[in-house]
Design a protein around this motif. Sequence first.
Motif, PDB file in Angstrom:
ATOM      1  N   ALA A   1       0.477  -1.035   0.050  1.00  0.00           N
ATOM      2  CA  ALA A   1      -0.102  -0.071  -0.081  1.00  0.00           C
ATOM      3  C   ALA A   1       1.014   1.157   0.047  1.00  0.00           C
ATOM      4  CB  ALA A   1      -0.920  -0.058   1.233  1.00  0.00           C
ATOM      5  N   PRO A   2       1.866   1.217   0.731  1.00  0.00           N
ATOM      6  CA  PRO A   2       2.769   2.483   0.585  1.00  0.00           C
ATOM      7  C   PRO A   2       3.038   3.032  -0.773  1.00  0.00           C
ATOM      8  CG  PRO A   2       3.373   1.322   2.536  1.00  0.00           C
ATOM      9  CD  PRO A   2       2.519   0.443   1.628  1.00  0.00           C
ATOM     10  N   TYR A   3       3.594   2.168  -1.515  1.00  0.00           N
ATOM     11  CA  TYR A   3       3.856   2.588  -2.842  1.00  0.00           C
ATOM     12  C   TYR A   3       2.780   3.023  -3.778  1.00  0.00           C
ATOM     13  CZ  TYR A   3       8.583   0.920  -2.366  1.00  0.00           C
ATOM     14  OH  TYR A   3      10.116   1.079  -1.671  1.00  0.00           O
ATOM     15  N   ALA A   4       1.465   2.582  -3.425  1.00  0.00           N
ATOM     16  CA  ALA A   4       0.392   3.020  -4.226  1.00  0.00           C
ATOM     17  C   ALA A   4       0.343   4.482  -3.747  1.00  0.00           C
ATOM     18  CB  ALA A   4      -0.854   2.314  -3.774  1.00  0.00           C
ATOM     19  N   ALA A   5       0.438   4.875  -2.715  1.00  0.00           N
ATOM     20  CA  ALA A   5       0.346   6.047  -2.017  1.00  0.00           C
ATOM     21  C   ALA A   5       1.341   7.126  -2.500  1.00  0.00           C
ATOM     22  CB  ALA A   5       0.469   6.245  -0.275  1.00  0.00           C
ATOM     23  N   LEU A   6       2.446   6.632  -2.389  1.00  0.00           N
ATOM     24  CA  LEU A   6       3.646   7.415  -3.246  1.00  0.00           C
ATOM     25  C   LEU A   6       3.344   7.693  -4.745  1.00  0.00           C
ATOM     26  CD1 LEU A   6       6.943   5.650  -1.662  1.00  0.00           C
ATOM     27  CD2 LEU A   6       5.948   7.681  -1.109  1.00  0.00           C
ATOM     28  N   ASP A   7       2.995   6.721  -5.468  1.00  0.00           N
ATOM     29  CA  ASP A   7       2.428   6.923  -6.887  1.00  0.00           C
ATOM     30  C   ASP A   7       1.369   7.814  -6.848  1.00  0.00           C
ATOM     31  OD1 ASP A   7       4.400   5.188  -7.598  1.00  0.00           O
ATOM     32  OD2 ASP A   7       3.130   3.277  -7.763  1.00  0.00           O
ATOM     33  N   ALA A   8       0.411   7.739  -5.987  1.00  0.00           N
ATOM     34  CA  ALA A   8      -0.936   8.743  -6.027  1.00  0.00           C
ATOM     35  C   ALA A   8      -0.351  10.326  -5.902  1.00  0.00           C
ATOM     36  CB  ALA A   8      -1.949   8.305  -5.136  1.00  0.00           C
ATOM     37  N   ALA A   9       0.772  10.332  -5.022  1.00  0.00           N
ATOM     38  CA  ALA A   9       1.280  11.514  -4.495  1.00  0.00           C
ATOM     39  C   ALA A   9       2.039  12.098  -5.599  1.00  0.00           C
ATOM     40  CB  ALA A   9       1.900  11.677  -3.325  1.00  0.00           C
TER      41      ALA A   9
ATOM     42  N   TYR B   1      10.800   7.778  -7.166  1.00  0.00           N
ATOM     43  CA  TYR B   1      11.668   7.054  -6.435  1.00  0.00           C
ATOM     44  C   TYR B   1      12.326   6.113  -7.635  1.00  0.00           C
ATOM     45  CZ  TYR B   1       7.696   3.996  -6.397  1.00  0.00           C
ATOM     46  OH  TYR B   1       6.346   3.429  -6.895  1.00  0.00           O
ATOM     47  N   ARG B   2      13.357   5.231  -7.056  1.00  0.00           N
ATOM     48  CA  ARG B   2      14.134   4.316  -7.715  1.00  0.00           C
ATOM     49  C   ARG B   2      14.349   3.080  -6.881  1.00  0.00           C
ATOM     50  NH1 ARG B   2      18.803   1.892  -9.385  1.00  0.00           N
ATOM     51  NH2 ARG B   2      19.971   2.883  -8.037  1.00  0.00           N
ATOM     52  N   ILE B   3      14.019   2.103  -7.595  1.00  0.00           N
ATOM     53  CA  ILE B   3      14.069   0.668  -7.062  1.00  0.00           C
ATOM     54  C   ILE B   3      15.518   0.131  -7.304  1.00  0.00           C
ATOM     55  CG2 ILE B   3      13.331  -1.888  -6.818  1.00  0.00           C
ATOM     56  CD1 ILE B   3      11.228   0.305  -5.888  1.00  0.00           C
ATOM     57  N   GLY B   4      16.277  -0.125  -6.406  1.00  0.00           N
ATOM     58  CA  GLY B   4      17.772  -0.316  -6.448  1.00  0.00           C
ATOM     59  C   GLY B   4      17.996  -2.003  -6.168  1.00  0.00           C
ATOM     60  N   GLN B   5      16.868  -2.519  -5.416  1.00  0.00           N
ATOM     61  CA  GLN B   5      17.154  -3.992  -5.142  1.00  0.00           C
ATOM     62  C   GLN B   5      15.801  -4.440  -4.805  1.00  0.00           C
ATOM     63  OE1 GLN B   5      20.283  -5.112  -1.838  1.00  0.00           O
ATOM     64  NE2 GLN B   5      20.497  -3.317  -1.881  1.00  0.00           N
ATOM     65  N   LEU B   6      15.662  -5.874  -5.423  1.00  0.00           N
ATOM     66  CA  LEU B   6      14.253  -6.539  -4.850  1.00  0.00           C
ATOM     67  C   LEU B   6      14.700  -7.863  -4.181  1.00  0.00           C
ATOM     68  CD1 LEU B   6      12.885  -6.203  -8.551  1.00  0.00           C
ATOM     69  CD2 LEU B   6      11.872  -5.421  -6.550  1.00  0.00           C
ATOM     70  N   ILE B   7      13.958  -8.171  -2.987  1.00  0.00           N
ATOM     71  CA  ILE B   7      14.343  -9.033  -2.093  1.00  0.00           C
ATOM     72  C   ILE B   7      12.958 -10.111  -1.897  1.00  0.00           C
ATOM     73  CG2 ILE B   7      15.122  -9.661   0.200  1.00  0.00           C
ATOM     74  CD1 ILE B   7      16.895  -8.297  -1.804  1.00  0.00           C
ATOM     75  N   SER B   8      13.141 -11.142  -2.100  1.00  0.00           N
ATOM     76  CA  SER B   8      12.120 -12.092  -2.166  1.00  0.00           C
ATOM     77  C   SER B   8      11.590 -12.373  -0.617  1.00  0.00           C
ATOM     78  CB  SER B   8      12.376 -13.216  -2.704  1.00  0.00           C
ATOM     79  OG  SER B   8      13.460 -14.048  -2.086  1.00  0.00           O
ATOM     80  N   ASP B   9      12.416 -12.119   0.595  1.00  0.00           N
ATOM     81  CA  ASP B   9      12.001 -12.266   1.789  1.00  0.00           C
ATOM     82  C   ASP B   9      11.962 -10.931   2.466  1.00  0.00           C
ATOM     83  OD1 ASP B   9      11.677 -12.997   4.473  1.00  0.00           O
ATOM     84  OD2 ASP B   9      12.998 -14.744   4.563  1.00  0.00           O
ATOM     85  N   PHE B  10      10.952 -10.516   2.953  1.00  0.00           N
ATOM     86  CA  PHE B  10      10.279  -9.371   3.494  1.00  0.00           C
ATOM     87  C   PHE B  10      11.425  -9.028   4.735  1.00  0.00           C
ATOM     88  CE2 PHE B  10       7.343  -6.452   5.785  1.00  0.00           C
ATOM     89  CZ  PHE B  10       7.264  -5.199   4.942  1.00  0.00           C
TER      90      PHE B  10
ATOM     91  N   ARG C   1      17.887   3.430  11.265  1.00  0.00           N
ATOM     92  CA  ARG C   1      17.018   4.736  11.368  1.00  0.00           C
ATOM     93  C   ARG C   1      15.647   4.431  10.959  1.00  0.00           C
ATOM     94  NH1 ARG C   1      18.425  10.207   8.004  1.00  0.00           N
ATOM     95  NH2 ARG C   1      16.258  11.447   8.706  1.00  0.00           N
ATOM     96  N   ILE C   2      14.725   4.942  11.920  1.00  0.00           N
ATOM     97  CA  ILE C   2      13.278   4.696  11.531  1.00  0.00           C
ATOM     98  C   ILE C   2      12.802   5.967  11.526  1.00  0.00           C
ATOM     99  CG2 ILE C   2      11.143   3.467  12.457  1.00  0.00           C
ATOM    100  CD1 ILE C   2      12.866   1.405  13.723  1.00  0.00           C
ATOM    101  N   GLU C   3      11.777   6.244  10.630  1.00  0.00           N
ATOM    102  CA  GLU C   3      11.162   7.537  10.403  1.00  0.00           C
ATOM    103  C   GLU C   3       9.611   6.997   9.860  1.00  0.00           C
ATOM    104  OE1 GLU C   3      12.336  10.542  11.133  1.00  0.00           O
ATOM    105  OE2 GLU C   3      14.433   9.920  10.778  1.00  0.00           O
ATOM    106  N   GLU C   4       8.793   7.788  10.560  1.00  0.00           N
ATOM    107  CA  GLU C   4       7.247   7.798  10.086  1.00  0.00           C
ATOM    108  C   GLU C   4       7.180   7.807   8.571  1.00  0.00           C
ATOM    109  OE1 GLU C   4       4.822   6.665  12.068  1.00  0.00           O
ATOM    110  OE2 GLU C   4       6.398   6.421  13.669  1.00  0.00           O
ATOM    111  N   PHE C   5       6.212   6.932   8.029  1.00  0.00           N
ATOM    112  CA  PHE C   5       6.003   7.135   6.650  1.00  0.00           C
ATOM    113  C   PHE C   5       5.210   8.372   6.390  1.00  0.00           C
ATOM    114  CE2 PHE C   5       3.609   6.251   2.673  1.00  0.00           C
ATOM    115  CZ  PHE C   5       4.664   5.862   1.929  1.00  0.00           C
ATOM    116  N   PRO C   6       5.652   9.151   5.492  1.00  0.00           N
ATOM    117  CA  PRO C   6       5.227  10.707   5.441  1.00  0.00           C
ATOM    118  C   PRO C   6       3.948  10.812   4.707  1.00  0.00           C
ATOM    119  CG  PRO C   6       6.815  10.240   3.520  1.00  0.00           C
ATOM    120  CD  PRO C   6       6.546   8.742   4.455  1.00  0.00           C
ATOM    121  N   LEU C   7       3.185   9.859   4.081  1.00  0.00           N
ATOM    122  CA  LEU C   7       1.963  10.012   3.609  1.00  0.00           C
ATOM    123  C   LEU C   7       0.951   9.286   4.366  1.00  0.00           C
ATOM    124  CD1 LEU C   7       2.894   9.706  -0.151  1.00  0.00           C
ATOM    125  CD2 LEU C   7       2.347  11.974   1.093  1.00  0.00           C
TER     126      LEU C   7
END
Length: 320
Positions: free
Chosen positions: A214-222, A226-235, A266-272
């Motif tokens: 869901a956060p990526y849908a929010a980023l896209d809507a806003a 951004y750029r995807i640098g790595q894709l990982i199969s295990d969250f 480092r942990i920050e709150e999601f901005p959207l």
Amino acid sequence: MNRPAEHPADPDLPRLASVNLNLLVPLLAVLEERSVTRAAARVGITQPAMSHALGRMRRLFGDDLVVRQGSGLVLTPRAAELIGPLRDVLRQTARVVDFPGFDPARDSRTVTLAMTTSTAFVVGPELSRLVTARAPHATVRLRTFIEPQPADFTDDGVDVVLLSQAFSAPYPRERLYENRWVVIAHPDTDPQASALELLSSIPHVTYDARHRVAPYAALDAAGVRYRIGQLISDFLLIPHLVGRSGGVAVHTYRVAQQMRRQMPLRIEEFPLPVAPLGVDVVWNPRLADGEFIAWLRGILAEAIVATERLAATQSGTSSR
């Protein structure tokens, strides 16, 4: 003199006299465990005795039932068909015999909890501690998966599946807890950069899945670029990679908070605005022991309260 009521003859019943029905319990154990060693431990017999029983089962059914594949055993098609009916028959038999109700102080069953590796990382230790403390003769088995398969809900003796709402389930589910989204980054990132600036300026380490979180849908809507640098199969690996190698990621707070105990992060709150990720309970539909279900439901709830209390304590400590 009253004659007893006559019942229609069942031609199959006399043939049961020639069958050792004691084989049915170890048979179910072998089929669910897919391991002679684990099945023997579950039933309480030696491994040679279980191997001998397996040979007798194979002769009884005229089928191999389990066959070696790699380092494990897989079920034959006939064995896969047997699991459901065999469970039902043995549970009905247990009700006829009228065993005493579930007593955690005495019960020696294997309690099997299935979940993703991320969920196990968050609640697994507390669940294991509580079950071990409250049912000292039981064995706790945590089964993990990356993405659930249909068999995960019913096979292998699973009692309950803890499932992210991102994954579908063919059975009813109930909410266990919610996990808010956060932004995680390497601790050496610019401390003055906001979460949104981190997301738009640093390559992302992202979960490689069929569905989009869901956060990526929010980023896209806003319109955030951004750029995807790595894709990982295990969250679960994502915070570890970010903390050790750099990058930025969108993750869940509970996992990030636990991971920060192992390394600087480092942990920050999601901005959207974005809804939290729910984690649900899905019970094995073939689990008929109501007393055990009620007990385990209480253990699950208590484990969540304990992990929330620990997370709040850690958060307060890290902010000082």
